[in-house]
Scaffold this motif. Structure first.
Motif, PDB file in Angstrom:
ATOM      1  N   ARG B 128      47.721 -36.262 -31.036  1.00  0.00           N
ATOM      2  CA  ARG B 128      46.508 -36.997 -31.434  1.00  0.00           C
ATOM      3  C   ARG B 128      45.480 -36.043 -32.058  1.00  0.00           C
ATOM      4  N   GLY B 129      45.982 -35.137 -32.870  1.00  0.00           N
ATOM      5  CA  GLY B 129      45.111 -34.258 -33.638  1.00  0.00           C
ATOM      6  C   GLY B 129      44.686 -32.965 -32.977  1.00  0.00           C
ATOM      7  N   GLU B 130      44.944 -32.843 -31.667  1.00  0.00           N
ATOM      8  CA  GLU B 130      44.496 -31.650 -30.941  1.00  0.00           C
ATOM      9  C   GLU B 130      45.678 -30.882 -30.345  1.00  0.00           C
ATOM     10  N   PRO B 131      45.649 -29.549 -30.423  1.00  0.00           N
ATOM     11  CA  PRO B 131      46.718 -28.758 -29.802  1.00  0.00           C
ATOM     12  C   PRO B 131      46.707 -28.958 -28.289  1.00  0.00           C
ATOM     13  N   TYR B 132      47.919 -29.043 -27.728  1.00  0.00           N
ATOM     14  CA  TYR B 132      48.069 -29.305 -26.302  1.00  0.00           C
ATOM     15  C   TYR B 132      48.567 -28.037 -25.601  1.00  0.00           C
ATOM     16  N   GLY B 133      47.826 -27.594 -24.610  1.00  0.00           N
ATOM     17  CA  GLY B 133      48.170 -26.345 -23.933  1.00  0.00           C
ATOM     18  C   GLY B 133      48.975 -26.503 -22.667  1.00  0.00           C
ATOM     19  N   GLY B 134      49.279 -27.735 -22.287  1.00  0.00           N
ATOM     20  CA  GLY B 134      50.023 -27.954 -21.047  1.00  0.00           C
ATOM     21  C   GLY B 134      49.101 -27.998 -19.847  1.00  0.00           C
ATOM     22  N   SER B 135      49.707 -27.972 -18.661  1.00  0.00           N
ATOM     23  CA  SER B 135      48.907 -28.138 -17.443  1.00  0.00           C
ATOM     24  C   SER B 135      48.037 -26.921 -17.166  1.00  0.00           C
ATOM     25  N   SER B 136      48.493 -25.737 -17.639  1.00  0.00           N
ATOM     26  CA  SER B 136      47.729 -24.538 -17.305  1.00  0.00           C
ATOM     27  C   SER B 136      47.596 -23.567 -18.462  1.00  0.00           C
ATOM     28  N   GLY B 137      47.893 -24.018 -19.672  1.00  0.00           N
ATOM     29  CA  GLY B 137      47.704 -23.166 -20.839  1.00  0.00           C
ATOM     30  C   GLY B 137      48.921 -22.395 -21.295  1.00  0.00           C
ATOM     31  N   TRP B 138      50.072 -22.636 -20.647  1.00  0.00           N
ATOM     32  CA  TRP B 138      51.285 -21.893 -20.991  1.00  0.00           C
ATOM     33  C   TRP B 138      52.269 -22.686 -21.854  1.00  0.00           C
ATOM     34  N   ALA B 139      51.844 -23.819 -22.394  1.00  0.00           N
ATOM     35  CA  ALA B 139      52.758 -24.598 -23.243  1.00  0.00           C
ATOM     36  C   ALA B 139      53.024 -23.880 -24.562  1.00  0.00           C
ATOM     37  N   GLY B 140      54.037 -24.340 -25.273  1.00  0.00           N
ATOM     38  CA  GLY B 140      54.302 -23.842 -26.613  1.00  0.00           C
ATOM     39  C   GLY B 140      55.294 -22.699 -26.714  1.00  0.00           C
ATOM     40  N   GLU B 141      55.938 -22.350 -25.590  1.00  0.00           N
ATOM     41  CA  GLU B 141      56.871 -21.212 -25.619  1.00  0.00           C
ATOM     42  C   GLU B 141      58.244 -21.633 -26.135  1.00  0.00           C
ATOM     43  N   ILE B 142      58.252 -22.306 -27.268  1.00  0.00           N
ATOM     44  CA  ILE B 142      59.500 -22.774 -27.873  1.00  0.00           C
ATOM     45  C   ILE B 142      60.395 -21.591 -28.243  1.00  0.00           C
ATOM     46  N   GLY B 143      59.781 -20.442 -28.510  1.00  0.00           N
ATOM     47  CA  GLY B 143      60.557 -19.238 -28.848  1.00  0.00           C
ATOM     48  C   GLY B 143      61.434 -18.765 -27.707  1.00  0.00           C
ATOM     49  N   HIS B 144      61.113 -19.192 -26.507  1.00  0.00           N
ATOM     50  CA  HIS B 144      61.916 -18.759 -25.353  1.00  0.00           C
ATOM     51  C   HIS B 144      62.692 -19.906 -24.714  1.00  0.00           C
ATOM     52  N   THR B 145      62.863 -21.000 -25.468  1.00  0.00           N
ATOM     53  CA  THR B 145      63.751 -22.046 -24.969  1.00  0.00           C
ATOM     54  C   THR B 145      65.196 -21.595 -25.209  1.00  0.00           C
ATOM     55  N   PRO B 146      66.090 -21.927 -24.264  1.00  0.00           N
ATOM     56  CA  PRO B 146      67.482 -21.440 -24.332  1.00  0.00           C
ATOM     57  C   PRO B 146      68.334 -22.256 -25.286  1.00  0.00           C
ATOM     58  N   VAL B 147      68.339 -21.889 -26.559  1.00  0.00           N
ATOM     59  CA  VAL B 147      69.121 -22.659 -27.534  1.00  0.00           C
ATOM     60  C   VAL B 147      70.627 -22.403 -27.403  1.00  0.00           C
ATOM     61  N   PHE B 148      70.987 -21.173 -27.055  1.00  0.00           N
ATOM     62  CA  PHE B 148      72.402 -20.860 -26.793  1.00  0.00           C
ATOM     63  C   PHE B 148      72.496 -20.423 -25.334  1.00  0.00           C
ATOM     64  N   PRO B 149      72.913 -21.320 -24.428  1.00  0.00           N
ATOM     65  CA  PRO B 149      72.834 -21.057 -22.982  1.00  0.00           C
ATOM     66  C   PRO B 149      73.526 -19.754 -22.550  1.00  0.00           C
ATOM     67  N   ASP B 150      74.604 -19.384 -23.244  1.00  0.00           N
ATOM     68  CA  ASP B 150      75.304 -18.151 -22.882  1.00  0.00           C
ATOM     69  C   ASP B 150      75.093 -17.087 -23.943  1.00  0.00           C
ATOM     70  N   GLY B 157      64.032 -11.278 -20.951  1.00  0.00           N
ATOM     71  CA  GLY B 157      64.878 -11.317 -19.767  1.00  0.00           C
ATOM     72  C   GLY B 157      65.767 -12.548 -19.691  1.00  0.00           C
ATOM     73  N   GLN B 158      65.447 -13.565 -20.481  1.00  0.00           N
ATOM     74  CA  GLN B 158      66.258 -14.780 -20.456  1.00  0.00           C
ATOM     75  C   GLN B 158      67.433 -14.670 -21.433  1.00  0.00           C
ATOM     76  N   LEU B 159      68.331 -15.647 -21.346  1.00  0.00           N
ATOM     77  CA  LEU B 159      69.499 -15.661 -22.223  1.00  0.00           C
ATOM     78  C   LEU B 159      69.351 -16.686 -23.351  1.00  0.00           C
ATOM     79  N   GLY B 160      69.728 -16.256 -24.568  1.00  0.00           N
ATOM     80  CA  GLY B 160      69.870 -17.206 -25.672  1.00  0.00           C
ATOM     81  C   GLY B 160      68.594 -17.826 -26.192  1.00  0.00           C
ATOM     82  N   CYS B 161      67.478 -17.124 -26.059  1.00  0.00           N
ATOM     83  CA  CYS B 161      66.198 -17.661 -26.539  1.00  0.00           C
ATOM     84  C   CYS B 161      66.192 -17.813 -28.065  1.00  0.00           C
ATOM     85  N   LEU B 162      65.536 -18.848 -28.537  1.00  0.00           N
ATOM     86  CA  LEU B 162      65.345 -19.047 -29.976  1.00  0.00           C
ATOM     87  C   LEU B 162      64.843 -17.783 -30.664  1.00  0.00           C
ATOM     88  N   GLU B 163      63.820 -17.167 -30.063  1.00  0.00           N
ATOM     89  CA  GLU B 163      63.177 -16.014 -30.694  1.00  0.00           C
ATOM     90  C   GLU B 163      64.130 -14.851 -30.928  1.00  0.00           C
TER      91      GLU B 163
END
Lengths: 299, 299
Positions: B128-150, B157-163
């Protein structure tokens, strides 16, 4: 379908189930709902102030825009009753999410994921207390996010969808196929010591953990509320998913996983909230103390 | 760091860059910002009405709560200037997203993803036109979502992050490693006919498509706005990502992929919007017609 009569103090005065005449076509379903509403209204003390309806597919407050499985296209809210009272529509999963937000497991938080895991998997992203439908009402399809990019083909046509590994229907189906049996149900797989059952359940847990890790990183929820039939598995679901979710997250905490509080009544209670909003009473709900029936083990 | 002086009609009166004295510690960075603000203020006609600041890490309007790389913990907004004018803080990526929402590629839509792809990858979910920060300001970490689980281990430290597959830094690093070369930059990989380069770029595109498919299914955006250095690759990025995204989505359309409109100025223009909000003028912005400088090829 389920329907009920809910007072302005949140008392469920009446709640009933009726079969949905899907095979008779979209108009017949609308007529059956209208008849059901008339019946519920007549059972109350005077005419109801408003009607809320939780429906599947693409929906706005004012119309059921599109629902393949019911054959609906642009059915206006007013078509659902012959009574002269206001009607407000809501998406089925998001209406359940609204109820969990106002009355249930999300009562104390503003931003969370409501994830009912049943025959299928769809979620409601609750933002600042209200379910978010996206730009056009198609948000929440977490069940079809690609958790395993080269995974099994889902009935939807995509590869590696969460739903095709982790819905109750999929857990039962995948076990039955791999074990060469027929019609084994998810609840039997969850509690079994059979190595094949352990493997199938492990894959479901891994798929869920991946989807929840992604959700957490993208949207930073205060909590994840798991509902639907499969959530009735309790610790057998919550414990391993929590462990794997924590493991998948390296630089941030995992949000708590909470069981849904409203069980099979979430949709009806959410619809009641919509009905009171339709009646111009949006403030009703937060003070209600609802009496919730338990859900079946796996639906 | 960048700073500027923006009038209430959106005119960029002055814009400058200064080095960030990271190695001197958190207090030195705060002092350098304060000095920079004083300098910019003195260059204008009278005292500025307000200050907006885009900062990394965990941030609220009123404080820079936590930023590892700058050594900040609970720095109040007022600490950033000695002038007696209101200050509003914003998260760096989300402040860029705010600028793209009000002034840029998201100007005509209300719900979209702003995804700058540079050294790292983080996104701003605009709702709705405004950036959303999540419940505590840590939203938006799409670069560290696990696109390739293995997949490969990410620096986080995580596996298969987009970034770890698709940032400009990762594309350069992965190519250099696989080809046995040193210091090849992403823009060289993107345009190369070398089979290894094609392979590395293909993996980056696949990772992006997976993350964008997941985002689309979860949040149903009207558009996806790609920015940052790597988006300067133009059709070499947009065309294959669009094709793969469409392919990953079976039952819904893909949202349009749009190039970010504000380039390297997004953060500064977003900070200007925050500054005017701090000054009690939240209505400023939508009417502005900004003059935008071009971004570097790959940063």
């Amino acid at each position: 379908m389920k329907g009920g009569l809910v007072s302005d103090s949140g008392k469920v005065l009446l709640s009933e189930r009726r079969p949905t005449p899907r095979t008779e076509g979209g108009d017949a379903v609308v007529a059956a709902i209208s008849d059901f509403i008339g019946h519920l209204a007549a059972a109350g003390d005077g005419e109801p102030a408003g009607v809320g309806l939780a429906v599947p597919g693409l929906v706005s407050e004012h119309a059921a825009i599109y629902a393949t499985n019911l054959g609906w296209r642009d059915v206006p809210a007013s078509a659902f009753t012959t009574l002269d009272i206001p009607v407000m529509l809501g998406h089925d999963v998001r209406t359940g999410g609204l109820a969990e937000s106002v009355l249930g497991a999300g009562r104390d938080v503003a931003d969370f994921l409501f994830l009912p895991i049943g025959t299928g998997i769809a979620g409601a992203t609750v933002i600042r207390g209200e379910p978010y439908g996206g730009s056009s009402g198609w948000a929440g399809e977490i069940g079809h996010t690609p958790v395993f990019p080269d995974g099994e083909q889902c009935a939807c046509g995509q590869l590696g969808c969460l739903e095709t590994y982790a819905s109750a229907a999929s857990v039962g189906r995948r076990y039955s196929q791999r074990a060469g049996l027929e019609g084994v149900r998810a609840e039997q797989v969850v509690t079994s010591d059979d190595p094949i059952a352990i493997e199938i359940w492990d894959e479901a847990v891994e798929a869920l953990s991946l989807a929840l890790a992604t959700y957490t990183l993208l949207l930073d929820p205060s909590a994840i509320v798991l509902g639907g039939g499969l959530a009735e598995a309790g610790p057998a679901l919550f414990d391993p998913v929590r462990t794997r979710l924590v493991k998948r997250l390296a630089f941030r905490d995992a949000p708590p996983l909470l069981p849904a509080a409203l069980g099979v009544d979430a949709g009806m209670l959410g619809a009641a909230l919509l009905g009171w909003r339709a009646a111009g009473r949006p403030e009703l709900g937060p003070g209600w103390d609802v009496d919730v029936r338990s859900a079946p083990l796996v639906s």
